[in-house]
Enzyme design. Structure first.
Site, PDB file in Angstrom:
ATOM      1  N   SER A  62     -46.621  10.427 -54.027  1.00  0.00           N
ATOM      2  CA  SER A  62     -47.899   9.724 -54.150  1.00  0.00           C
ATOM      3  C   SER A  62     -47.902   8.937 -55.446  1.00  0.00           C
ATOM      4  CB  SER A  62     -49.062  10.724 -54.160  1.00  0.00           C
ATOM      5  OG  SER A  62     -50.281  10.081 -54.498  1.00  0.00           O
ATOM      6  N   TYR A  73     -53.052  18.063 -57.492  1.00  0.00           N
ATOM      7  CA  TYR A  73     -52.332  17.165 -56.593  1.00  0.00           C
ATOM      8  C   TYR A  73     -51.372  16.267 -57.362  1.00  0.00           C
ATOM      9  CZ  TYR A  73     -51.594  13.683 -52.897  1.00  0.00           C
ATOM     10  OH  TYR A  73     -51.036  12.835 -51.968  1.00  0.00           O
ATOM     11  N   GLY A 121     -45.856  18.526 -41.717  1.00  0.00           N
ATOM     12  CA  GLY A 121     -47.111  17.785 -41.589  1.00  0.00           C
ATOM     13  C   GLY A 121     -47.039  16.742 -40.500  1.00  0.00           C
ATOM     14  N   LYS A 145     -47.243  16.262 -57.206  1.00  0.00           N
ATOM     15  CA  LYS A 145     -46.482  15.104 -56.752  1.00  0.00           C
ATOM     16  C   LYS A 145     -45.529  14.597 -57.833  1.00  0.00           C
ATOM     17  CE  LYS A 145     -48.022  14.793 -52.555  1.00  0.00           C
ATOM     18  NZ  LYS A 145     -47.133  15.022 -51.403  1.00  0.00           N
TER      19      LYS A 145
END
Length: 265
Positions: free
Chosen positions: A143, A156, A13, A160
């Site tokens: 996160s 998500y 990323g 995480k």
């Protein structure tokens, strides 16, 4: 001489957001050779070219992290071209805000493939080289959603949380090789992905929940990652560092409690 001048850093990323800023700092401040992995080949190439123009060393690699076979081929190509990774930054992630009851299975499987399975394969590949060198740094960008549940974060947040757990697993099994494995858990950060998730009036809602009353910057996350990659963090492993403006510590935050409460008698 910088502490990382002879080292190779792999950053997923790395074409945008947090990954890009970490790549730039590792290359230009720490003098590492950075290998940027991203599905956007044009953007990754532009970031690598910008680093080289500024005097750093950078290569770009196009890869779909959900494609296991393609990822393994890319990792071998990277190693053949640049050498075995000394530093790994797993920054790439897929996020979507969907009610838990309606979360589609294909989205779940894709999220897990990119956010959990790909980092696992990358760390396994890197550790084979780090074990020989008796040195290595792995930093997973997790996160706060992996620590606390959030509305619409089934995929998500679960991914995480898994990444944080995986950080600890790898940490205890690689520590004797001189390798540290840690995670950074950003709060809301001003990146393209977060802006797409926090559109409309949602940004104000998130800002109101953060004691510092603002979004973080990619620089602030990058500083934390570079610390964990440094020699100064050589005895820190298996930890998750929240960089979140105080969000996880806040509990029930009532900003105007003292201004509206009646005076005590």
């Amino acid at each position: 001489m910088s502490q990382h001048s002879s080292r190779v850093a792999l950053i997923t990323g790395g074409a945008s957001g947090i990954g890009r800023r970490i790549a730039e700092k590792l290359a230009l401040e720490e003098k590492a050779t950075v290998c940027i992995l991203d599905r956007d080949g044009t953007a990754a190439g532009d970031v690598a070219a910008g680093i080289r123009r500024a005097g750093g060393r950078a290569e770009s690699f196009v890869v779909d992290l959900s494609d296991t076979e393609g990822l393994e081929q890319t990792l071998q190509e990277l190693t053949d071209r640049c050498g075995g990774p000394d530093i790994v930054i797993n920054s790439a992630a897929l996020a979507a805000t969907v009610p838990a009851l309606d979360y589609p299975l294909p989205q779940w499987q894709l999220t897990m493939a990119i956010n959990v399975t790909a980092p696992m394969l990358i760390i396994q590949h890197a550790l084979r080289h780090m074990r020989v060198k008796r040195w290595g740094r792995v930093i997973n960008i997790a996160s706060i959603s992996g620590v606390r549940a959030g509305t619409g974060r089934l995929g998500y947040g679960s991914s995480k949380a898994a990444l944080i757990a995986m950080t600890r697993q790898f940490a205890i099994e690689s520590a004797e090789w001189g390798v540290t494995v840690n995670a950074v858990a950003p709060g809301p950060v001003d990146t393209p992905m977060v802006r797409s998730m926090h559109g409309g009036g949602t940004a104000d809602t998130y800002g109101a929940m953060i004691p510092m009353a603002r979004y973080g910057s990619t620089d602030e996350i990058a500083h934390a990652a570079l610390f964990l990659a440094s020699e100064g963090a050589s005895y820190i492993s298996g930890h998750t560092l929240a960089v979140d403006g105080g969000f996880l510590a806040s509990g029930l935050l009532v900003r105007d409690l003292f201004s509206t409460a009646s005076p005590a008698h």
